[in-house]
Design a protein around this motif. Structure first.
Motif, mmCIF file in Angstrom:
data_model
loop_
_atom_site.group_PDB
_atom_site.id
_atom_site.type_symbol
_atom_site.label_atom_id
_atom_site.label_comp_id
_atom_site.label_asym_id
_atom_site.label_seq_id
_atom_site.Cartn_x
_atom_site.Cartn_y
_atom_site.Cartn_z
ATOM 1 N N PHE A 1 0.822 -1.261 0.023
ATOM 2 C CA PHE A 1 -0.045 0.063 -0.011
ATOM 3 C C PHE A 1 0.839 1.269 -0.156
ATOM 4 N N SER A 2 2.181 0.895 -0.359
ATOM 5 C CA SER A 2 3.054 2.239 -0.275
ATOM 6 C C SER A 2 2.665 2.780 -1.603
ATOM 7 N N PRO A 3 2.911 4.329 -1.560
ATOM 8 C CA PRO A 3 2.989 5.095 -2.907
ATOM 9 C C PRO A 3 4.052 4.478 -4.013
ATOM 10 N N SER A 4 5.154 4.173 -3.438
ATOM 11 C CA SER A 4 6.071 3.639 -4.259
ATOM 12 C C SER A 4 5.637 2.360 -5.207
ATOM 13 N N VAL A 5 4.868 1.505 -4.558
ATOM 14 C CA VAL A 5 4.545 0.479 -5.042
ATOM 15 C C VAL A 5 3.226 0.612 -6.194
ATOM 16 N N ARG A 6 2.374 1.468 -5.453
ATOM 17 C CA ARG A 6 1.153 2.246 -6.311
ATOM 18 C C ARG A 6 1.706 2.584 -7.620
ATOM 19 N N THR A 7 2.727 3.328 -7.587
ATOM 20 C CA THR A 7 3.326 4.062 -8.880
ATOM 21 C C THR A 7 3.985 2.901 -9.870
ATOM 22 N N ASP A 8 4.507 1.839 -9.187
ATOM 23 C CA ASP A 8 4.935 0.779 -9.968
ATOM 24 C C ASP A 8 3.933 -0.019 -10.894
ATOM 25 N N LEU A 9 2.795 -0.139 -10.155
ATOM 26 C CA LEU A 9 1.874 -0.675 -10.800
ATOM 27 C C LEU A 9 1.074 0.168 -11.839
ATOM 28 N N LEU A 10 0.945 1.433 -11.578
ATOM 29 C CA LEU A 10 0.459 2.369 -12.572
ATOM 30 C C LEU A 10 1.323 2.335 -13.908
ATOM 31 N N MET A 11 2.341 2.143 -13.509
ATOM 32 C CA MET A 11 3.524 2.488 -14.671
ATOM 33 C C MET A 11 3.555 0.973 -15.544
ATOM 34 N N VAL A 12 3.152 -0.176 -14.893
ATOM 35 C CA VAL A 12 3.074 -1.075 -15.810
ATOM 36 C C VAL A 12 2.008 -1.110 -16.870
ATOM 37 N N VAL A 13 0.858 -0.493 -16.419
ATOM 38 C CA VAL A 13 -0.481 -0.034 -17.242
ATOM 39 C C VAL A 13 0.052 1.102 -18.162
ATOM 40 N N ILE A 14 0.765 2.201 -17.978
ATOM 41 C CA ILE A 14 1.015 3.168 -18.691
ATOM 42 C C ILE A 14 2.147 2.846 -19.598
ATOM 43 N N ASN A 15 3.182 2.380 -19.100
ATOM 44 C CA ASN A 15 4.278 1.839 -20.149
ATOM 45 C C ASN A 15 3.871 0.949 -21.098
ATOM 46 N N ARG A 16 2.902 0.029 -20.831
ATOM 47 C CA ARG A 16 2.380 -0.848 -21.837
ATOM 48 C C ARG A 16 1.979 -0.254 -23.126
ATOM 49 N N ALA A 17 1.211 0.867 -22.577
ATOM 50 C CA ALA A 17 0.472 1.580 -23.859
ATOM 51 C C ALA A 17 1.753 2.484 -24.607
ATOM 52 N N ILE A 18 2.470 2.832 -23.871
ATOM 53 C CA ILE A 18 3.648 3.911 -24.512
ATOM 54 C C ILE A 18 4.461 3.025 -25.559
ATOM 55 N N MET A 19 4.660 1.638 -25.030
ATOM 56 C CA MET A 19 5.675 0.865 -25.791
ATOM 57 C C MET A 19 5.075 0.303 -26.993
ATOM 58 N N LEU A 20 3.765 -0.022 -26.777
ATOM 59 C CA LEU A 20 2.904 -0.512 -28.030
ATOM 60 C C LEU A 20 2.870 0.527 -29.145
ATOM 61 N N THR A 21 2.731 1.916 -28.762
ATOM 62 C CA THR A 21 2.752 2.709 -29.844
ATOM 63 C C THR A 21 4.051 2.796 -30.508
ATOM 64 N N PHE A 22 5.116 2.964 -29.338
ATOM 65 C CA PHE A 22 6.378 3.447 -29.989
ATOM 66 C C PHE A 22 7.356 2.329 -30.898
ATOM 67 N N SER A 23 7.149 0.952 -30.073
ATOM 68 C CA SER A 23 8.080 0.112 -30.667
ATOM 69 C C SER A 23 7.866 -0.293 -32.024
ATOM 70 N N PRO A 24 6.824 -0.421 -32.560
ATOM 71 C CA PRO A 24 6.866 -0.792 -33.989
ATOM 72 C C PRO A 24 7.456 0.474 -34.697
ATOM 73 N N LEU A 25 7.748 1.742 -34.071
ATOM 74 C CA LEU A 25 8.557 2.782 -34.964
ATOM 75 C C LEU A 25 9.818 2.540 -34.872
ATOM 76 N N LEU A 26 10.549 1.792 -34.019
ATOM 77 C CA LEU A 26 11.720 1.434 -33.934
ATOM 78 C C LEU A 26 12.422 0.712 -35.142
ATOM 79 N N LEU A 27 13.580 0.354 -34.998
ATOM 80 C CA LEU A 27 14.332 -0.381 -36.118
ATOM 81 C C LEU A 27 13.385 -1.574 -36.619
ATOM 82 N N SER A 28 13.346 -2.078 -37.789
ATOM 83 C CA SER A 28 12.530 -3.317 -38.093
ATOM 84 C C SER A 28 13.590 -4.602 -37.822
ATOM 85 N N ARG A 29 13.204 -5.120 -36.904
ATOM 86 C CA ARG A 29 14.443 -6.242 -36.568
ATOM 87 C C ARG A 29 14.559 -7.405 -37.901
ATOM 88 N N ILE A 30 13.747 -7.720 -38.453
ATOM 89 C CA ILE A 30 13.872 -8.606 -39.539
ATOM 90 C C ILE A 30 14.668 -7.715 -40.948
#
Lengths: 332, 473
Positions: free
Chosen positions: A69-98
Motif C-alpha cells: 500500500f506504499s505510494p512507491s508500489v502504487r506507482t510501479d503498478l500504474l507504470m505497468v499499465v501506462i508503459n504498456r500503452a507507450i511501448m505498444l505505440t512506439f516500438s513498431p516505429l523503432l528499427l525493423s528487426r527482420i
C-alpha cells in the motif's frame, strides 16, 4: 472510437495479459509462484525457521501492507499499465528487426562469403547449443553494459533514476522504468537478436532452434524460475561468496538498489556476476544485510508522482545539456 | 402494331441476353458466353473456344513425360517421338500426361480429341535466349534439349547436371504459354486494327476476333472454367489428380462441374500455369490465380457486353487494364517459382555439403536446378525485357549447376557438346542462390516466397519474442 476499442481489446489488453502469462516475461504467473515457493523453502531450510515462522517471514517480507500500500508500489503498478500503452505505440516505429537481421546477413555474405555455412558439418547439437549459449551470454553482457552506462553517464542516469526511486521493491518494479529507457533497451535487444541470428544462420547456413523450455531460452527460464522475481523484493537470498562471483543473487541486486553511498554503482549485472567481477563493480552480499532502497532526493521531489516520473527526466536532461553548452562556451 | 411487336421481341431478346450475361456473372464461369457475331449462321450457341490451347497443354505434359524415357544411349526413335509432340502435327498422338485413373477418370486419351494438328514449336518464343550459350532461339533451345534428353538416362545428365524433362517443361511454360498470352494475345491483339470485334475471327466462326483472342489467352493460362468457385487449394488438388486430396475422390468432385463422372481436360482440368499460380496462393499470402482468372472473366464480360461491335477506345483501355493485371500476376507467379527453386537448390547444396553427395541428393539437386533454370528462362520470355535483372539472374544461375566437384558447364560448342570449367565452388553457388532470392524480392516483389532461405531468420526472431518492453532491472 471503433479503432480505439479494437486497439484496446486486441492489442493493449491482450498484451497486458500476456505480461502475466507469457513465460518470456519476468512477472509471468509461473515465475511469481516459483518465487514464493523458493522464498518459503529458503526460510524453512536455510534460515531454519519452523513452518509457521517461515510462513510469517514470507508474508512479512513479500506481502506486507506496508509494501503493497506504499505510494512507491502504487506507482510501479500504474507504470505497468501506462508503459504498456507507450511501448505498444512506439516500438513498431523503432528499427525493423527482420530488416536489420537480413541486412546483417547479406553484409556477412558480401564480406565473408567464403565462410558461409562453414560450420555446417558440426554435430547436430552444436548449432542449437552454440546459438542458445551465445545468445544468453551476449544478451546478458549487453544488458550489463547498457545498465552500467545508465548509471555512469549523467544524462542517462536522469532516466534510469526513475527505476531507482522505488522505495519498496516488488516484482513489478521491473516496470518502473522511464519509456526512454524501455526504448533504449528494446533497441539493445533488437541488435543482440539481429547480430546473433544473422551470424549463426551465416555460419550454419540454415535455421537454428533455440534450446528452450516453454519456448524460452532454457538458461533464461532457469534464471526466472529460480526466483528472479525475488531480486525486486525485500526477501534476502544470497548465494555465498563463491557463487556470487558468477551469478548475481537477489541480495546482490538489492544492494544495487541501495541508497547508501558505499553501494553506489555496484552490481550492474542481470544474471551473471562475471562482468561486474571483471569490471570491478561487484559487491558480495552479507547475511542479514539491512538495506534502504531508493535514491538521494536532493530536490525533495515527489518521486512517486506520475507526472514527475515521466516529465522530470526531460527537464533534467535539458538542464544537463544546457550545462554542457555553457561549459563549452566558457572554455572557448 | 407491327412496330410494337418488333419492340417487344427486341426487348425480350435484350432481357434474355442480359439474363445469360448475368448467369455467367453469377456463377463466375468462363464457360459459356453468347454469340455476338452478326449474322452468324452456324449451330453453336457458345462463343467461347480454346481447344487448341488445351491441346498444347497436353502436348507439353506429354513431351515432359517422354523426355524422361531415355535409357542413356542414343535413341533416334524417342527423339522422333518427342519431336512429333513438340513440332509435329501428326494425327493420333496419345495424351501421355495427364492420364486418368479410377479415382480421377479423364475424358480424353488422344490429343486429337481436343484439337487436331496442333504443335508447340510454332508458338515458342522466337527471340534469343540470352540465359543460355550460343544465341539459340526458343525453338532451337527446346530442340537442343530434346536431342540431349533422348540420349540421357531417365532424362538426367548427371555428369553435367541437367534434368531435361524439367528444363523443357518449365521453359515451355514461359516460352509458349506466358509468351503467347502477354506478348501476343494481350498485347498487339488488343490494338484497334488487329482481330476486330465487329467481324468473326475467321469466316463462319461463332466468335469475334477479340473474343477468340481473349479466350485463347485464357486457355493458355490453364485454369478450370469454374475457377472462381474453387479455392486455390482445390485448383491445385485437381492438377494433382487426387494424390494430394483426402479422400482422393475430392479432386474429381472439384473438377467435374458437369457431374458426368469424368474430367474434361477442356474446361475442368488445371493445367500448368494455373497450377503454379494456385500452388503459391494456397499458402495464403498471394492471390495470383484469382487475380488472373478474375481479370480474364471481367474482360470476357466486357467483350460480351460489346455485342459484336467495334470496341471503343475506352473499352480497349479497360481490356488493357485487365491484361496488365494478368501480365503482372503471371510474371510474379513465374518469379515465385524461380524463388522457390533457388531455395530448393540452396537446401540441396546444403545437404550435399553436410553429408556429401549421393545418388539421391545429386538427383534432387539436378532436378531442382532444372526447374530453377527453366523458370528463370521463362520469366525472361515475357513482353518486356527485364534488363539488368535478367543479366543478374543469368549470371548467378549460370548455364549449368555447380557440381559437387566444383565443375560447371559454361559453354556449348558448335557440335552441341558441353564445355565445362572450374567454378568457385558450391559454397559460392549457395550464395548465388541467396542472391537470386534477394534479387527477386527486391526487383520482382515476390511475396509467397516459398523455400525462403532467409525467412528462417524471421521465424527465429519470432521465437525470441519481441523484446519490446519497458522491463528492466
Amino acid at each position: 472510437m471503433e479503432n480505439l476499442v479494437s486497439w484496446l481489446v486486441t492489442d493493449y489488453f491482450s498484451g497486458l495479459l500476456d505480461t502475466f502469462v507469457d513465460p518470456k516475461k519476468r512477472v509471468s504467473i509461473v515465475y511469481l509462484a516459483s518465487a514464493i515457493i523458493l522464498a518459503l523453502a529458503w526460510s524453512f531450510f536455510v534460515n531454519k525457521k519452523n513452518k509457521n515462522q517461515a510462513l510469517r517471514q514470507v508474508i512479512k517480507q513479500l506481502f506486507s501492507k506496508k509494501i503493497w500500500f506504499s505510494p512507491s508500489v502504487r506507482t510501479d503498478l500504474l507504470m505497468v499499465v501506462i508503459n504498456r500503452a507507450i511501448m505498444l505505440t512506439f516500438s513498431p516505429l523503432l528499427l525493423s528487426r527482420i530488416a536489420l537481421t537480413t541486412g546483417l546477413f547479406y553484409l556477412l555474405n558480401d564480406y565473408f562469403g567464403s565462410s558461409h555455412g562453414i560450420l555446417i558439418s558440426l554435430p547436430y547439437w552444436a548449432a542449437p547449443f552454440g546459438y542458445t549459449l551465445f545468445l544468453f551470454f551476449f544478451d546478458d553482457f549487453t544488458r550489463f553494459l547498457v545498465h552500467k552506462a545508465f548509471h555512469q553517464i549523467p544524462f542517462l542516469w536522469t532516466i534510469h533514476k526513475v527505476h531507482h526511486s522505488a522505495e519498496y521493491l516488488t516484482p513489478f518494479t521491473v516496470y518502473r522504468t522511464h519509456p526512454l529507457e524501455g526504448i533504449i533497451f528494446t533497441l539493445r535487444s533488437i541488435f543482440v537478436q539481429a547480430i546473433t541470428i544473422s551470424f549463426f544462420v551465416f555460419l550454419f547456413a540454415g535455421k537454428i532452434d533455440l534450446v528452450s523450455i516453454y519456448g524460452v531460452n532454457f538458461l533464461l527460464f532457469l534464471f526466472n524460475v529460480t526466483g528472479a522475481n525475488l531480486r525486486h523484493s525485500h526477501f534476502n537470498i544470497s548465494y555465498g561468496t563463491f557463487l556470487e562471483k558468477f551469478f548475481i543473487s537477489p541480495a546482490q541486486h538489492q544492494i544495487h538498489h541501495s541508497v547508501s553511498e558505499k553501494h553506489r554503482d555496484k552490481n550492474f549485472g542481470a544474471i551473471l556476476a562475471i562482468w561486474d567481477l571483471f569490471g570491478k563493480s561487484l559487491c558480495l552480499s552479507r547475511p542479514n544485510q539491512k538495506i534502504k532502497f531508493g535514491v538521494k532526493n536532493i530536490e525533495n521531489l515527489d518521486l512517486n508522482k506520475i507526472s514527475i516520473i515521466y516529465i522530470y527526466p526531460f527537464i533534467e536532461m535539458g538542464k544537463s545539456i544546457l550545462e554542457i553548452v555553457t561549459r563549452t562556451k566558457k572554455v572557448q | 402494331m407491327k412496330q410494337y411487336k418488333k419492340l417487344g421481341l427486341l426487348s425480350s431478346a435484350v432481357a434474355l441476353l442480359s439474363v445469360a450475361a448475368c448467369t455467367t456473372m453469377d456463377t463466375g464461369m468462363y464457360g459459356s458466353f453468347p454469340i455476338t457475331v452478326k449474322n452468324y449462321s452456324g449451330k453453336s450457341t457458345n462463343s467461347v473456344s480454346y481447344t487448341g490451347q488445351i491441346a498444347r497443354h497436353t502436348l507439353h505434359e506429354s513431351l515432359k513425360k517422354l523426355a524422361g524415357k531415355g535409357n542413356g544411349k542414343s535413341n533416334p526413335v524417342l527423339k522422333a517421338k518427342m519431336m512429333s509432340y513438340y513440332a509435329g502435327k501428326d494425327a493420333g498422338r496419345t495424351i501421355l500426361s495427364p492420364t486418368g485413373s479410377a479415382s480421377f477418370p479423364i475424358m480424353q486419351s488422344g490429343v486429337d480429341q481436343i484439337s487436331k494438328k496442333k504443335n508447340l514449336a510454332g508458338k515458342t518464343y522466337k527471340g534469343t535466349i540470352t540465359g543460355m550459350p550460343n544465341q539459340m532461339t526458343g525453338p532451337d533451345l527446346v530442340k537442343f534439349w530434346i536431342g540431349k534428353a533422348s540420349s540421357a538416362k531417365k532424362g538426367q545428365d548427371q555428369a553435367n547436371g541437367y534434368d531435361y524433362p524439367q528444363l523443357i517443361s518449365k521453359f515451355i511454360m514461359g516460352a509458349v504459354f506466358y509468351n503467347q498470352v502477354v506478348d501476343g494475345y494481350l498485347d498487339e491483339n488488343l490494338s484497334a486494327k488487329k482481330k476486330p470485334n465487329n467481324k468473326p475471327y475467321k469466316k463462319g466462326a461463332a466468335y469475334t476476333g477479340k473474343e477468340h483472342s481473349w479466350d485463347e489467352a485464357f486457355g493458355y493460362f490453364g485454369a478450370p472454367a469454374h475457377v472462381m468457385s474453387l479455392s486455390a487449394k482445390q485448383v491445385y488438388e485437381i492438377a494433382k489428380k487426387g494424390s494430394k486430396s483426402t479422400p482422393k475422390s475430392n479432386a474429381l468432385a472439384y473438377a467435374d462441374i458437369n457431374k458426368d463422372g469424368k474430367v474434361n481436360l477442356y474446361g475442368e482440368m488445371t493445367h500448368s500455369p494455373a497450377y503454379y499460380a494456385a500452388s503459391f496462393d494456397k499458402g495464403g499470402k498471394t492471390s495470383y490465380l484469382k487475380n488472373i482468372s478474375k481479370a480474364f472473366l471481367d474482360g470476357r464480360l466486357l467483350l460480351a457486353s460489346a455485342g459484336g461491335k467495334t470496341l471503343s477506345d475506352g473499352q480497349r483501355e479497360k481490356l488493357r487494364a485487365y491484361a496488365a493485371v494478368i501480365e503482372s500476376n503471371w510474371e510474379k507467379s513465374l518469379a515465385e517459382a524461380v524463388f522457390k527453386y533457388a531455395g530448393s537448390v540452396y537446401k540441396d547444396l546444403k545437404s550435399i555439403k553436410a553429408k556429401g553427395s549421393n545418388a539421391k541428393s545429386l538427383k534432387n539437386y539436378i532436378k531442382h536446378w532444372g526447374e530453377l533454370k527453366g523458370f528463370s528462362l521463362s520469366l525472361q520470355a515475357g513482353r518486356k525485357n527485364l534488363g539488368e535483372t535478367a543479366v543478374k539472374l543469368n549470371r548467378l544461375i549460370g548455364a549449368g549447376p555447380v557440381m559437387p566437384n566444383s565443375s560447371q558447364v559454361t559453354d556449348i560448342d558448335s557440335k552441341g557438346n558441353y564445355v565445362k570449367s572450374q567454378s568457385s565452388g558450391i559454397d559460392n553457388y549457395m550464395l548465388h542462390m541467396l542472391k537470386v532470392q534477394k534479387l527477386l524480392i527486391d526487383k520482382m516483389g515476390v511475396t509467397a516466397q516459398s523455400n525462403n532461405s532467409v525467412a528462417n531468420m524471421g521465424a527465429m526472431l519470432k521465437s525470441l519474442g519481441s523484446g519490446a518492453a519497458a522491463e528492466n532491472d
